[in-house]
Design a protein around this motif. Structure first.
Motif, PDB file in Angstrom:
ATOM      1  N   SER A   1       6.683 -50.961   1.853  1.00 36.06           N
ATOM      2  CA  SER A   1       5.603 -49.977   1.884  1.00 36.06           C
ATOM      3  C   SER A   1       4.319 -50.504   2.494  1.00 36.06           C
ATOM      4  O   SER A   1       3.421 -49.733   2.823  1.00 36.06           O
ATOM      5  CB  SER A   1       5.307 -49.473   0.465  1.00 36.06           C
ATOM      6  OG  SER A   1       4.786 -50.527  -0.342  1.00 36.06           O
ATOM      7  N   ARG A   2       4.191 -51.839   2.663  1.00 41.01           N
ATOM      8  CA  ARG A   2       2.947 -52.389   3.199  1.00 41.01           C
ATOM      9  C   ARG A   2       3.217 -53.767   3.803  1.00 41.01           C
ATOM     10  O   ARG A   2       4.280 -54.345   3.611  1.00 41.01           O
ATOM     11  CB  ARG A   2       1.876 -52.504   2.104  1.00 41.01           C
ATOM     12  CG  ARG A   2       2.299 -53.352   0.929  1.00 41.01           C
ATOM     13  CD  ARG A   2       1.344 -53.242  -0.247  1.00 41.01           C
ATOM     14  NE  ARG A   2       0.043 -53.790   0.041  1.00 41.01           N
ATOM     15  CZ  ARG A   2      -0.295 -55.055  -0.153  1.00 41.01           C
ATOM     16  NH1 ARG A   2       0.581 -55.921  -0.632  1.00 41.01           N
ATOM     17  NH2 ARG A   2      -1.511 -55.473   0.127  1.00 41.01           N
TER      18      ARG A   2
ATOM     19  N   CYS B   1      12.014 -49.591  -0.264  1.00 35.61           N
ATOM     20  CA  CYS B   1      11.608 -49.526  -1.666  1.00 35.61           C
ATOM     21  C   CYS B   1      10.411 -50.436  -1.869  1.00 35.61           C
ATOM     22  O   CYS B   1      10.168 -51.366  -1.101  1.00 35.61           O
ATOM     23  CB  CYS B   1      12.745 -49.912  -2.614  1.00 35.61           C
ATOM     24  SG  CYS B   1      13.146 -51.683  -2.623  1.00 35.61           S
ATOM     25  N   ALA B   2       9.646 -50.165  -2.913  1.00 32.08           N
ATOM     26  CA  ALA B   2       8.526 -50.989  -3.354  1.00 32.08           C
ATOM     27  C   ALA B   2       8.163 -50.496  -4.750  1.00 32.08           C
ATOM     28  O   ALA B   2       8.697 -49.482  -5.222  1.00 32.08           O
ATOM     29  CB  ALA B   2       7.340 -50.896  -2.403  1.00 32.08           C
ATOM     30  N   ARG B   3       7.249 -51.177  -5.402  1.00 33.41           N
ATOM     31  CA  ARG B   3       6.919 -50.805  -6.782  1.00 33.41           C
ATOM     32  C   ARG B   3       6.062 -49.552  -6.877  1.00 33.41           C
ATOM     33  O   ARG B   3       6.193 -48.779  -7.826  1.00 33.41           O
ATOM     34  CB  ARG B   3       6.207 -51.965  -7.490  1.00 33.41           C
ATOM     35  CG  ARG B   3       7.126 -53.079  -7.897  1.00 33.41           C
ATOM     36  CD  ARG B   3       6.405 -54.116  -8.728  1.00 33.41           C
ATOM     37  NE  ARG B   3       5.298 -54.728  -8.005  1.00 33.41           N
ATOM     38  CZ  ARG B   3       4.476 -55.629  -8.518  1.00 33.41           C
ATOM     39  NH1 ARG B   3       4.617 -55.994  -9.791  1.00 33.41           N
ATOM     40  NH2 ARG B   3       3.512 -56.157  -7.788  1.00 33.41           N
ATOM     41  N   ASN B   4       5.155 -49.342  -5.924  1.00 30.58           N
ATOM     42  CA  ASN B   4       4.186 -48.258  -6.009  1.00 30.58           C
ATOM     43  C   ASN B   4       4.747 -46.979  -5.396  1.00 30.58           C
ATOM     44  O   ASN B   4       4.980 -46.904  -4.188  1.00 30.58           O
ATOM     45  CB  ASN B   4       2.898 -48.672  -5.292  1.00 30.58           C
ATOM     46  CG  ASN B   4       1.778 -47.667  -5.470  1.00 30.58           C
ATOM     47  OD1 ASN B   4       1.887 -46.525  -5.045  1.00 30.58           O
ATOM     48  ND2 ASN B   4       0.687 -48.098  -6.094  1.00 30.58           N
ATOM     49  N   ALA B   5       4.962 -45.958  -6.215  1.00 33.26           N
ATOM     50  CA  ALA B   5       5.607 -44.728  -5.752  1.00 33.26           C
ATOM     51  C   ALA B   5       4.776 -44.008  -4.696  1.00 33.26           C
ATOM     52  O   ALA B   5       5.322 -43.470  -3.723  1.00 33.26           O
ATOM     53  CB  ALA B   5       5.861 -43.796  -6.937  1.00 33.26           C
TER      54      ALA B   5
ATOM     55  N   ALA C   1       5.994 -43.172  -0.886  1.00 37.30           N
ATOM     56  CA  ALA C   1       6.017 -41.814  -0.346  1.00 37.30           C
ATOM     57  C   ALA C   1       5.230 -41.721   0.957  1.00 37.30           C
ATOM     58  O   ALA C   1       5.669 -41.081   1.927  1.00 37.30           O
ATOM     59  CB  ALA C   1       5.449 -40.837  -1.376  1.00 37.30           C
ATOM     60  N   GLU C   2       4.059 -42.356   0.999  1.00 39.01           N
ATOM     61  CA  GLU C   2       3.249 -42.328   2.224  1.00 39.01           C
ATOM     62  C   GLU C   2       3.955 -43.030   3.366  1.00 39.01           C
ATOM     63  O   GLU C   2       3.968 -42.547   4.515  1.00 39.01           O
ATOM     64  CB  GLU C   2       1.892 -42.983   1.944  1.00 39.01           C
ATOM     65  CG  GLU C   2       0.908 -42.926   3.112  1.00 39.01           C
ATOM     66  CD  GLU C   2       1.132 -44.042   4.123  1.00 39.01           C
ATOM     67  OE1 GLU C   2       0.929 -43.780   5.331  1.00 39.01           O
ATOM     68  OE2 GLU C   2       1.510 -45.158   3.729  1.00 39.01           O
ATOM     69  N   ALA C   3       4.581 -44.177   3.072  1.00 39.21           N
ATOM     70  CA  ALA C   3       5.287 -44.923   4.113  1.00 39.21           C
ATOM     71  C   ALA C   3       6.474 -44.128   4.646  1.00 39.21           C
ATOM     72  O   ALA C   3       6.727 -44.123   5.863  1.00 39.21           O
ATOM     73  CB  ALA C   3       5.750 -46.270   3.567  1.00 39.21           C
TER      74      ALA C   3
ATOM     75  N   TRP D   1      13.981 -42.573   4.029  1.00 38.32           N
ATOM     76  CA  TRP D   1      14.061 -42.281   2.596  1.00 38.32           C
ATOM     77  C   TRP D   1      13.556 -43.500   1.838  1.00 38.32           C
ATOM     78  O   TRP D   1      13.657 -44.636   2.340  1.00 38.32           O
ATOM     79  CB  TRP D   1      15.513 -41.980   2.201  1.00 38.32           C
ATOM     80  CG  TRP D   1      15.685 -41.784   0.721  1.00 38.32           C
ATOM     81  CD1 TRP D   1      15.351 -40.692  -0.012  1.00 38.32           C
ATOM     82  CD2 TRP D   1      16.233 -42.733  -0.205  1.00 38.32           C
ATOM     83  NE1 TRP D   1      15.661 -40.892  -1.341  1.00 38.32           N
ATOM     84  CE2 TRP D   1      16.200 -42.132  -1.483  1.00 38.32           C
ATOM     85  CE3 TRP D   1      16.737 -44.024  -0.077  1.00 38.32           C
ATOM     86  CZ2 TRP D   1      16.663 -42.787  -2.621  1.00 38.32           C
ATOM     87  CZ3 TRP D   1      17.197 -44.678  -1.206  1.00 38.32           C
ATOM     88  CH2 TRP D   1      17.163 -44.061  -2.469  1.00 38.32           C
ATOM     89  N   GLY D   2      12.988 -43.263   0.657  1.00 41.99           N
ATOM     90  CA  GLY D   2      12.509 -44.394  -0.131  1.00 41.99           C
ATOM     91  C   GLY D   2      12.452 -44.082  -1.607  1.00 41.99           C
ATOM     92  O   GLY D   2      12.539 -42.923  -2.015  1.00 41.99           O
ATOM     93  N   ARG D   3      12.264 -45.136  -2.371  1.00 46.93           N
ATOM     94  CA  ARG D   3      12.184 -44.993  -3.826  1.00 46.93           C
ATOM     95  C   ARG D   3      11.340 -46.129  -4.396  1.00 46.93           C
ATOM     96  O   ARG D   3      11.374 -47.248  -3.880  1.00 46.93           O
ATOM     97  CB  ARG D   3      13.581 -45.020  -4.438  1.00 46.93           C
ATOM     98  CG  ARG D   3      13.596 -45.128  -5.956  1.00 46.93           C
ATOM     99  CD  ARG D   3      14.921 -44.713  -6.521  1.00 46.93           C
ATOM    100  NE  ARG D   3      15.114 -43.278  -6.367  1.00 46.93           N
ATOM    101  CZ  ARG D   3      16.278 -42.657  -6.562  1.00 46.93           C
ATOM    102  NH1 ARG D   3      17.346 -43.355  -6.888  1.00 46.93           N
ATOM    103  NH2 ARG D   3      16.368 -41.349  -6.423  1.00 46.93           N
TER     104      ARG D   3
END
Length: 256
Positions: A16-17, A37-41, A45-47, A59-61
């Motif tokens: 995500s970053r 995936c990453a810890r911050n939802a 979502a933004e990524a 897609w991500g989670r």
């Protein structure tokens, strides 16, 4: 150069970053479908929305990498949703540079077991992709700190263990055309990252660190991503078991 990634699927942890985000974006720019995936939802979502705007499927989670069951579920669902996995990138890190028992545990749970669990969950998809297309790839993001140390920190030894692990996987699965490689960055600068925070909070120390590097600067996340995506691509089909330093020559060792 066409990296032959169009229509492939790449899964990136910690996507995500920073470095992971740049890796995911470069895969998308090359025409691959991407799961992160990453810890911050909210960051995930933004990524994901940003990745979709680059033209592919994304897609991500939100996942805690230390939660082994949740991590494996994410990888499996990514493979099902996107129709397979051609590339698995283990990028997430605890980023703990200490020597307390909790620091060792965090690095083991997130960096070491995170890589083991992502590979185990991705392997059936990677094996199937390699059988169908002649190539599949697992890439781990380690660190130059694997071979550079000034004390008994947990960070370097766990990053070194990842390189050993990847070499073993490379030899074990070479006949099946499932490759395993490592990219080891040196100092990487971006806002909100380790060295971005040092720059903002300890400018004197930051300037001293800049002078350590013969290039006079730190890497961008995009420069690390370029190495990861190239090693992951079919263009690197004969490269497996390697540890690629991307450190601007900050390390003095000869990388035999």
């Amino acid at each position: 150069m066409d990296l032959q990634l169009k229509g492939k699927t790449a899964v990136v942890t910690g996507g995500s970053r920073g470095i992971g985000r740049s890796i995911a974006e470069l895969f998308a720019d090359e025409g691959a479908n991407v799961a992160i995936c990453a810890r911050n939802a909210e960051q995930v979502a933004e990524a994901v929305e940003s990745l979709k705007r680059r033209g592919g499927e994304a897609w991500g989670r939100a996942v805690d990498i230390a939660d082994g069951a949740a991590l494996k579920r994410f990888v499996g669902e990514a493979g099902e949703r996107l129709g397979g996995i051609d590339v698995m990138v283990s990028n997430a890190s605890a980023l703990v540079n200490g020597a307390a028992e909790a620091d060792w545990q965090a690095m083991f749970d997130i960096d070491m077991l995170g890589a083991v669990r992502t590979f185990d969950a991705a392997f059936p998809f990677l094996e199937k992709a390699a059988e169908a297309n002649g190539d599949a790839a697992f890439v781990i993001v380690s660190s130059v700190s694997a071979a550079e140390t000034n004390g008994g920190s947990a960070y370097g030894p766990m990053k070194a263990a990842l390189i050993h692990y990847a070499k073993g996987l490379a030899r074990q699965h070479a006949a099946k055309k499932v490759r395993a490689n490592v990219v080891s960055p040196g100092t990487v600068l971006f806002d909100g990252g380790v060295w971005g925070n040092v720059r903002d909070q300890m400018p004197g120390y930051f300037e001293r660190m800049l002078k350590r590097n013969p290039t006079g600067r730190m890497a961008t996340p995009e420069e690390i991503a370029a190495a990861v995506v190239f090693l992951a691509s079919p263009r690197s089909a004969f490269t497996t078991g390697s540890n690629l330093l991307v450190d601007g020559a900050i390390s003095a060792r000869v990388n035999f």
